[in-house]
Design an enzyme around this catalytic site. Structure first.
Site, mmCIF file in Angstrom:
data_model
loop_
_atom_site.group_PDB
_atom_site.id
_atom_site.type_symbol
_atom_site.label_atom_id
_atom_site.label_comp_id
_atom_site.label_asym_id
_atom_site.label_seq_id
_atom_site.Cartn_x
_atom_site.Cartn_y
_atom_site.Cartn_z
ATOM 1 N N GLU A 1 72.447 6.725 50.148
ATOM 2 C CA GLU A 1 72.137 7.563 51.298
ATOM 3 C C GLU A 1 72.589 9.010 51.092
ATOM 4 O OE1 GLU A 1 72.768 4.759 54.521
ATOM 5 O OE2 GLU A 1 73.090 6.502 55.806
ATOM 6 N N ARG B 1 80.226 -9.168 65.874
ATOM 7 C CA ARG B 1 79.879 -8.700 67.228
ATOM 8 C C ARG B 1 78.399 -8.348 67.348
ATOM 9 N NH1 ARG B 1 85.325 -5.985 66.903
ATOM 10 N NH2 ARG B 1 84.307 -4.874 65.220
ATOM 11 N N ILE B 2 77.892 -7.585 66.357
ATOM 12 C CA ILE B 2 76.496 -7.117 66.440
ATOM 13 C C ILE B 2 75.532 -8.287 66.273
ATOM 14 C CG2 ILE B 2 74.763 -5.649 65.322
ATOM 15 C CD1 ILE B 2 77.122 -3.727 64.605
ATOM 16 N N ARG C 1 74.472 -1.859 55.845
ATOM 17 C CA ARG C 1 74.782 -0.854 54.827
ATOM 18 C C ARG C 1 73.776 -1.002 53.686
ATOM 19 N NH1 ARG C 1 77.124 1.402 58.216
ATOM 20 N NH2 ARG C 1 79.290 2.124 58.271
ATOM 21 N N HIS D 1 69.638 6.141 59.529
ATOM 22 C CA HIS D 1 70.954 5.611 59.928
ATOM 23 C C HIS D 1 71.282 5.967 61.388
ATOM 24 C CE1 HIS D 1 75.073 4.309 58.095
ATOM 25 N NE2 HIS D 1 74.933 3.881 59.339
ATOM 26 N N ILE D 2 70.391 5.527 62.278
ATOM 27 C CA ILE D 2 70.556 5.877 63.696
ATOM 28 C C ILE D 2 70.711 4.643 64.591
ATOM 29 C CG2 ILE D 2 69.414 8.143 63.666
ATOM 30 C CD1 ILE D 2 66.837 6.622 64.635
ATOM 31 N N THR E 1 70.215 -2.922 59.104
ATOM 32 C CA THR E 1 70.884 -1.872 59.888
ATOM 33 C C THR E 1 72.376 -1.866 59.541
ATOM 34 O OG1 THR E 1 71.186 -3.452 61.688
ATOM 35 C CG2 THR E 1 69.300 -1.960 61.872
HETATM 36 C C1 GLV Z 1 77.388 2.833 61.674
HETATM 37 O O1 GLV Z 1 76.720 2.577 60.712
HETATM 38 C C2 GLV Z 1 78.733 2.414 61.833
HETATM 39 O O2 GLV Z 1 79.267 1.735 60.953
HETATM 40 O O3 GLV Z 1 79.337 2.763 62.854
#
Ligand code: GLV
Length: 331
Positions: A267, A156-157, A238, A285-286, A236
Protein backbone atom coordinates in the site's frame (compact mmCIF):
# COMPACT_ATOMS: atom_id res chain seq x y z
CA UNK A 1 5.98 15.89 28.30
CA UNK A 2 6.19 15.66 24.55
CA UNK A 3 3.69 14.03 22.22
CA UNK A 4 4.14 13.57 18.48
CA UNK A 5 0.96 13.25 16.40
CA UNK A 6 2.05 12.25 12.91
CA UNK A 7 -1.08 13.18 10.88
CA UNK A 8 -4.25 15.21 11.13
CA UNK A 9 -6.97 13.44 13.15
CA UNK A 10 -10.43 14.65 14.23
CA UNK A 11 -10.40 17.63 16.63
CA UNK A 12 -12.27 15.67 19.29
CA UNK A 13 -9.02 13.93 20.26
CA UNK A 14 -6.91 17.09 20.15
CA UNK A 15 -9.39 18.92 22.42
CA UNK A 16 -9.08 16.19 25.05
CA UNK A 17 -5.28 16.38 24.96
CA UNK A 18 -5.26 20.19 25.09
CA UNK A 19 -6.88 20.07 28.52
CA UNK A 20 -3.48 18.99 29.85
CA UNK A 21 -0.99 21.85 29.46
CA UNK A 22 1.83 19.60 30.65
CA UNK A 23 1.53 17.76 27.32
CA UNK A 24 3.37 19.64 24.62
CA UNK A 25 1.96 18.56 21.25
CA UNK A 26 3.97 18.41 18.04
CA UNK A 27 1.06 18.12 15.63
CA UNK A 28 2.00 17.27 12.03
CA UNK A 29 -0.86 17.78 9.61
CA UNK A 30 0.88 17.20 6.29
CA UNK A 31 1.46 14.05 4.24
CA UNK A 32 2.93 10.93 5.91
CA UNK A 33 6.39 11.57 7.40
CA UNK A 34 9.32 9.93 5.64
CA UNK A 35 11.45 7.58 7.74
CA UNK A 36 14.05 10.31 8.00
CA UNK A 37 11.53 12.91 9.16
CA UNK A 38 10.00 10.45 11.62
CA UNK A 39 13.43 9.58 13.04
CA UNK A 40 14.01 13.27 13.76
CA UNK A 41 10.51 13.99 15.03
CA UNK A 42 10.48 11.23 17.65
CA UNK A 43 13.69 12.19 19.45
CA UNK A 44 12.93 12.71 23.15
CA UNK A 45 9.15 12.25 22.94
CA UNK A 46 7.11 10.67 25.73
CA UNK A 47 4.33 9.52 23.42
CA UNK A 48 3.71 8.93 19.73
CA UNK A 49 0.29 8.90 18.10
CA UNK A 50 0.97 7.26 14.72
CA UNK A 51 -1.41 6.27 11.92
CA UNK A 52 -1.44 3.32 9.51
CA UNK A 53 1.30 4.27 7.00
CA UNK A 54 3.81 5.08 9.77
CA UNK A 55 6.26 2.24 10.26
CA UNK A 56 7.14 2.31 13.95
CA UNK A 57 10.20 0.09 13.70
CA UNK A 58 12.94 -0.78 16.16
CA UNK A 59 14.96 2.10 14.68
CA UNK A 60 12.18 4.59 15.39
CA UNK A 61 11.55 3.28 18.91
CA UNK A 62 15.28 3.44 19.70
CA UNK A 63 15.56 6.92 18.16
CA UNK A 64 12.78 8.12 20.47
CA UNK A 65 14.87 7.10 23.45
CA UNK A 66 14.28 6.51 27.12
CA UNK A 67 11.38 8.93 27.55
CA UNK A 68 9.06 7.01 25.26
CA UNK A 69 6.21 5.49 27.26
CA UNK A 70 3.37 4.92 24.84
CA UNK A 71 2.69 4.39 21.17
CA UNK A 72 -1.01 5.19 20.94
CA UNK A 73 -1.88 3.81 17.51
CA UNK A 74 -4.77 5.38 15.62
CA UNK A 75 -6.08 2.07 14.19
CA UNK A 76 -7.17 -1.33 15.37
CA UNK A 77 -4.54 -3.30 13.37
CA UNK A 78 -0.98 -2.73 14.57
CA UNK A 79 1.18 -4.76 12.19
CA UNK A 80 3.08 -1.54 11.33
CA UNK A 81 4.42 -1.35 14.89
CA UNK A 82 7.33 -3.43 16.19
CA UNK A 83 5.49 -4.74 19.25
CA UNK A 84 8.41 -6.92 20.32
CA UNK A 85 10.82 -3.98 20.54
CA UNK A 86 8.19 -1.80 22.21
CA UNK A 87 7.56 -4.48 24.83
CA UNK A 88 11.28 -5.07 25.37
CA UNK A 89 11.68 -1.33 25.97
CA UNK A 90 8.63 -1.28 28.25
CA UNK A 91 6.72 0.98 25.89
CA UNK A 92 2.95 0.53 25.95
CA UNK A 93 1.20 0.07 22.62
CA UNK A 94 -2.52 0.81 22.43
CA UNK A 95 -5.07 0.66 19.61
CA UNK A 96 -8.57 1.95 18.87
CA UNK A 97 -11.29 -0.68 18.60
CA UNK A 98 -14.91 0.49 19.22
CA UNK A 99 -17.18 2.10 16.59
CA UNK A 100 -14.62 0.97 14.04
CA UNK A 101 -15.99 -2.58 14.45
CA UNK A 102 -19.40 -1.67 13.04
CA UNK A 103 -17.88 0.58 10.38
CA UNK A 104 -15.59 -2.11 8.95
CA UNK A 105 -18.30 -4.80 9.12
CA UNK A 106 -20.79 -2.48 7.37
CA UNK A 107 -18.23 -1.63 4.70
CA UNK A 108 -17.52 -5.31 4.12
CA UNK A 109 -21.23 -5.92 3.68
CA UNK A 110 -21.27 -2.96 1.29
CA UNK A 111 -18.60 -4.69 -0.79
CA UNK A 112 -20.60 -7.93 -0.74
CA UNK A 113 -23.58 -5.99 -2.15
CA UNK A 114 -21.45 -4.07 -4.64
CA UNK A 115 -19.81 -7.23 -5.98
CA UNK A 116 -22.89 -9.43 -6.17
CA UNK A 117 -25.14 -6.70 -7.61
CA UNK A 118 -22.46 -5.44 -10.05
CA UNK A 119 -23.00 -1.92 -8.72
CA UNK A 120 -19.58 -0.52 -9.67
CA UNK A 121 -19.40 -2.08 -13.13
CA UNK A 122 -23.01 -1.13 -13.89
CA UNK A 123 -22.29 2.48 -12.90
CA UNK A 124 -19.33 2.55 -15.31
CA UNK A 125 -21.53 0.98 -18.01
CA UNK A 126 -24.10 3.77 -17.71
CA UNK A 127 -21.49 6.56 -17.52
CA UNK A 128 -19.83 5.21 -20.65
CA UNK A 129 -23.09 5.60 -22.54
CA UNK A 130 -23.67 1.86 -22.93
CA UNK A 131 -27.24 1.79 -21.60
CA UNK A 132 -29.22 1.53 -24.85
CA UNK A 133 -32.23 -0.58 -23.76
CA UNK A 134 -33.44 -2.63 -20.79
CA UNK A 135 -32.09 -6.15 -21.06
CA UNK A 136 -33.38 -9.13 -19.04
CA UNK A 137 -29.92 -10.70 -19.15
CA UNK A 138 -27.89 -7.67 -18.16
CA UNK A 139 -25.63 -7.78 -15.07
CA UNK A 140 -27.09 -10.89 -13.49
CA UNK A 141 -25.77 -11.74 -10.05
CA UNK A 142 -26.72 -13.92 -7.09
CA UNK A 143 -29.28 -13.17 -4.38
CA UNK A 144 -27.71 -13.25 -0.95
CA UNK A 145 -30.33 -15.16 1.04
CA UNK A 146 -29.03 -18.63 1.97
CA UNK A 147 -25.65 -18.00 0.35
CA UNK A 148 -22.64 -19.03 2.42
CA UNK A 149 -20.41 -16.35 3.90
CA UNK A 150 -17.04 -17.64 5.05
CA UNK A 151 -15.44 -15.37 7.62
CA UNK A 152 -11.71 -15.83 8.19
CA UNK A 153 -11.04 -14.34 11.63
CA UNK A 154 -14.02 -14.26 13.99
CA UNK A 155 -12.91 -11.32 16.12
CA UNK A 156 -15.04 -8.24 16.86
CA UNK A 157 -15.40 -7.27 13.18
CA UNK A 158 -16.02 -10.81 11.95
CA UNK A 159 -18.71 -11.28 14.60
CA UNK A 160 -20.51 -8.07 13.69
CA UNK A 161 -20.37 -9.03 10.01
CA UNK A 162 -21.87 -12.43 10.88
CA UNK A 163 -24.74 -10.69 12.70
CA UNK A 164 -25.46 -8.36 9.80
CA UNK A 165 -25.27 -11.10 7.18
CA UNK A 166 -27.13 -13.79 9.09
CA UNK A 167 -29.62 -11.62 10.98
CA UNK A 168 -30.41 -9.29 8.08
CA UNK A 169 -29.82 -11.32 4.95
CA UNK A 170 -30.24 -14.87 6.25
CA UNK A 171 -26.83 -15.86 4.91
CA UNK A 172 -25.23 -19.02 6.26
CA UNK A 173 -22.05 -18.44 8.23
CA UNK A 174 -18.89 -20.54 8.24
CA UNK A 175 -15.79 -19.30 10.01
CA UNK A 176 -12.20 -20.21 10.59
CA UNK A 177 -10.35 -18.95 13.62
CA UNK A 178 -7.84 -20.37 16.10
CA UNK A 179 -10.55 -20.01 18.80
CA UNK A 180 -14.08 -21.28 19.09
CA UNK A 181 -16.72 -18.55 19.42
CA UNK A 182 -19.69 -20.30 21.02
CA UNK A 183 -21.80 -17.13 21.44
CA UNK A 184 -21.71 -16.26 17.76
CA UNK A 185 -22.25 -19.91 16.83
CA UNK A 186 -25.49 -19.82 18.82
CA UNK A 187 -26.55 -16.35 17.74
CA UNK A 188 -25.85 -16.77 14.00
CA UNK A 189 -25.91 -20.52 13.59
CA UNK A 190 -22.24 -20.12 12.62
CA UNK A 191 -20.05 -23.18 12.11
CA UNK A 192 -16.32 -23.32 12.77
CA UNK A 193 -14.51 -25.22 10.00
CA UNK A 194 -10.98 -25.69 8.67
CA UNK A 195 -9.82 -23.10 6.15
CA UNK A 196 -10.01 -25.60 3.29
CA UNK A 197 -13.65 -26.43 4.02
CA UNK A 198 -14.49 -22.75 4.32
CA UNK A 199 -12.92 -21.93 0.96
CA UNK A 200 -14.55 -24.86 -0.81
CA UNK A 201 -18.04 -24.12 0.47
CA UNK A 202 -18.33 -20.34 0.63
CA UNK A 203 -20.00 -18.06 -1.90
CA UNK A 204 -18.29 -15.07 -0.27
CA UNK A 205 -15.01 -15.20 1.64
CA UNK A 206 -14.27 -12.25 3.91
CA UNK A 207 -10.87 -11.71 5.50
CA UNK A 208 -11.19 -10.26 8.99
CA UNK A 209 -8.05 -11.58 10.65
CA UNK A 210 -4.96 -9.64 11.74
CA UNK A 211 -1.75 -9.71 9.69
CA UNK A 212 0.67 -11.92 11.59
CA UNK A 213 3.30 -14.36 10.33
CA UNK A 214 0.77 -17.20 10.03
CA UNK A 215 -1.70 -15.13 7.99
CA UNK A 216 0.83 -13.66 5.51
CA UNK A 217 -0.23 -14.95 2.07
CA UNK A 218 -2.89 -17.08 3.74
CA UNK A 219 -4.78 -16.69 0.47
CA UNK A 220 -2.47 -17.89 -2.28
CA UNK A 221 -2.88 -19.74 -5.58
CA UNK A 222 -3.82 -23.03 -3.89
CA UNK A 223 -6.47 -21.39 -1.71
CA UNK A 224 -7.95 -19.46 -4.65
CA UNK A 225 -8.19 -22.70 -6.61
CA UNK A 226 -10.24 -24.22 -3.79
CA UNK A 227 -12.87 -21.49 -4.08
CA UNK A 228 -16.00 -21.92 -6.21
CA UNK A 229 -15.81 -20.33 -9.69
CA UNK A 230 -18.84 -18.25 -8.61
CA UNK A 231 -17.28 -17.10 -5.33
CA UNK A 232 -16.06 -13.65 -4.32
CA UNK A 233 -13.14 -12.67 -2.08
CA UNK A 234 -13.27 -9.55 0.10
CA UNK A 235 -10.26 -8.16 1.95
CA UNK A 236 -10.80 -5.32 4.41
CA UNK A 237 -8.11 -6.61 6.81
CA UNK A 238 -4.50 -6.20 5.62
CA UNK A 239 -3.10 -6.47 2.11
CA UNK A 240 -0.33 -9.06 2.61
CA UNK A 241 -2.89 -11.67 3.75
CA UNK A 242 -3.56 -12.15 0.02
CA UNK A 243 -0.91 -12.89 -2.58
CA UNK A 244 -1.94 -10.21 -5.09
CA UNK A 245 -0.07 -11.85 -7.97
CA UNK A 246 -2.05 -15.07 -7.42
CA UNK A 247 -5.29 -13.11 -7.07
CA UNK A 248 -4.60 -11.27 -10.32
CA UNK A 249 -4.17 -14.60 -12.15
CA UNK A 250 -7.31 -16.06 -10.55
CA UNK A 251 -9.40 -13.06 -11.59
CA UNK A 252 -7.91 -12.90 -15.07
CA UNK A 253 -8.62 -16.61 -15.62
CA UNK A 254 -12.04 -16.42 -13.91
CA UNK A 255 -11.01 -19.04 -11.34
CA UNK A 256 -13.26 -17.01 -9.02
CA UNK A 257 -16.07 -14.59 -9.91
CA UNK A 258 -14.69 -11.45 -8.35
CA UNK A 259 -12.91 -9.70 -5.52
CA UNK A 260 -12.93 -6.47 -3.55
CA UNK A 261 -9.79 -5.10 -1.96
CA UNK A 262 -9.74 -2.21 0.49
CA UNK A 263 -6.13 -2.98 1.45
CA UNK A 264 -3.09 -3.87 -0.64
CA UNK A 265 0.12 -5.83 -0.34
CA UNK A 266 2.34 -2.82 -0.88
CA UNK A 267 0.00 0.00 0.00
CA UNK A 268 -0.64 2.44 -1.69
CA UNK A 269 0.97 0.76 -4.75
CA UNK A 270 -1.20 -1.64 -6.73
CA UNK A 271 -0.13 -4.91 -8.29
CA UNK A 272 0.45 -4.38 -12.00
CA UNK A 273 -2.68 -5.16 -13.99
CA UNK A 274 -5.21 -5.10 -11.13
CA UNK A 275 -6.83 -1.90 -12.41
CA UNK A 276 -7.34 -3.42 -15.85
CA UNK A 277 -9.65 -6.13 -14.47
CA UNK A 278 -13.42 -5.67 -14.52
CA UNK A 279 -14.13 -8.20 -11.79
CA UNK A 280 -12.44 -6.38 -8.94
CA UNK A 281 -13.45 -3.41 -6.78
CA UNK A 282 -10.57 -1.34 -5.38
CA UNK A 283 -11.00 1.13 -2.50
CA UNK A 284 -8.34 3.16 -0.65
CA UNK A 285 -8.32 1.56 2.84
CA UNK A 286 -11.53 3.27 3.93
CA UNK A 287 -13.41 0.45 5.64
CA UNK A 288 -13.33 2.27 8.97
CA UNK A 289 -14.00 5.68 7.44
CA UNK A 290 -17.21 6.68 9.16
CA UNK A 291 -17.29 10.01 10.95
CA UNK A 292 -18.40 8.23 14.13
CA UNK A 293 -15.51 5.76 14.07
CA UNK A 294 -12.83 8.29 13.24
CA UNK A 295 -13.99 10.66 16.02
CA UNK A 296 -14.16 7.84 18.53
CA UNK A 297 -10.71 6.60 17.44
CA UNK A 298 -9.30 10.09 18.11
CA UNK A 299 -10.90 10.14 21.57
CA UNK A 300 -9.64 6.65 22.38
CA UNK A 301 -6.08 7.41 21.28
CA UNK A 302 -6.12 10.61 23.36
CA UNK A 303 -7.49 8.75 26.38
CA UNK A 304 -4.81 6.06 26.06
CA UNK A 305 -2.14 8.78 26.14
CA UNK A 306 -3.72 10.45 29.18
CA UNK A 307 -3.98 7.12 30.99
CA UNK A 308 -0.23 6.72 30.68
CA UNK A 309 1.19 10.26 30.82
CA UNK A 310 -1.24 11.83 33.31
CA UNK A 311 -2.78 9.02 35.35
CA UNK A 312 0.30 6.80 35.39
CA UNK A 313 -1.66 3.66 34.52
CA UNK A 314 -1.58 1.29 31.58
CA UNK A 315 -3.64 2.52 28.60
CA UNK A 316 -7.27 1.42 28.42
CA UNK A 317 -6.76 -0.27 25.04
CA UNK A 318 -3.47 -1.98 25.80
CA UNK A 319 -2.12 -4.24 23.06
CA UNK A 320 1.11 -5.61 24.56
CA UNK A 321 -0.57 -7.25 27.54
CA UNK A 322 2.78 -8.40 28.91
CA UNK A 323 3.08 -4.82 30.21
CA UNK A 324 -0.34 -4.84 31.92
CA UNK A 325 1.19 -4.46 35.36
CA UNK A 326 4.40 -2.70 34.44
CA UNK A 327 5.50 -0.29 37.12
CA UNK A 328 8.02 2.49 36.92
CA UNK A 329 9.08 4.49 33.89
CA UNK A 330 5.87 6.53 34.24
CA UNK A 331 5.93 10.33 34.23
C1 GLV B 1 -7.76 0.02 9.87
O1 GLV B 1 -7.35 -0.63 8.95
C2 GLV B 1 -7.42 -0.23 11.22
O2 GLV B 1 -6.67 -1.18 11.49
O3 GLV B 1 -7.87 0.52 12.09
Amino acid sequence: MKLLITREIPDAGIKILEQYPSIEIDYRKGPPLSEEALLKAVVGVDAILPVIPDKITQKIIEAAGQNLKIIAHYAVGYDNIDIETATKNKVYVSNTPGDLTESVAEFTLGLIYALSKNIVTADKFVRNGNYQFWDPMLFLGPTLRNKVLGIIGMGRIGQHLARLAHGGLKMKILYSDPKEHIDIEKECDAKKVELEELLTNSDFVSLNCPLIESTRHLINQKELELMKPTAYLINTARGPIVNEAALYEALKNNTIEGAALDVFEDEPSLYNGLTSLNNIILTPHIASATREARIQMARMAAQNIIDVLIKGTAPTNLVNMELADKIGKIA
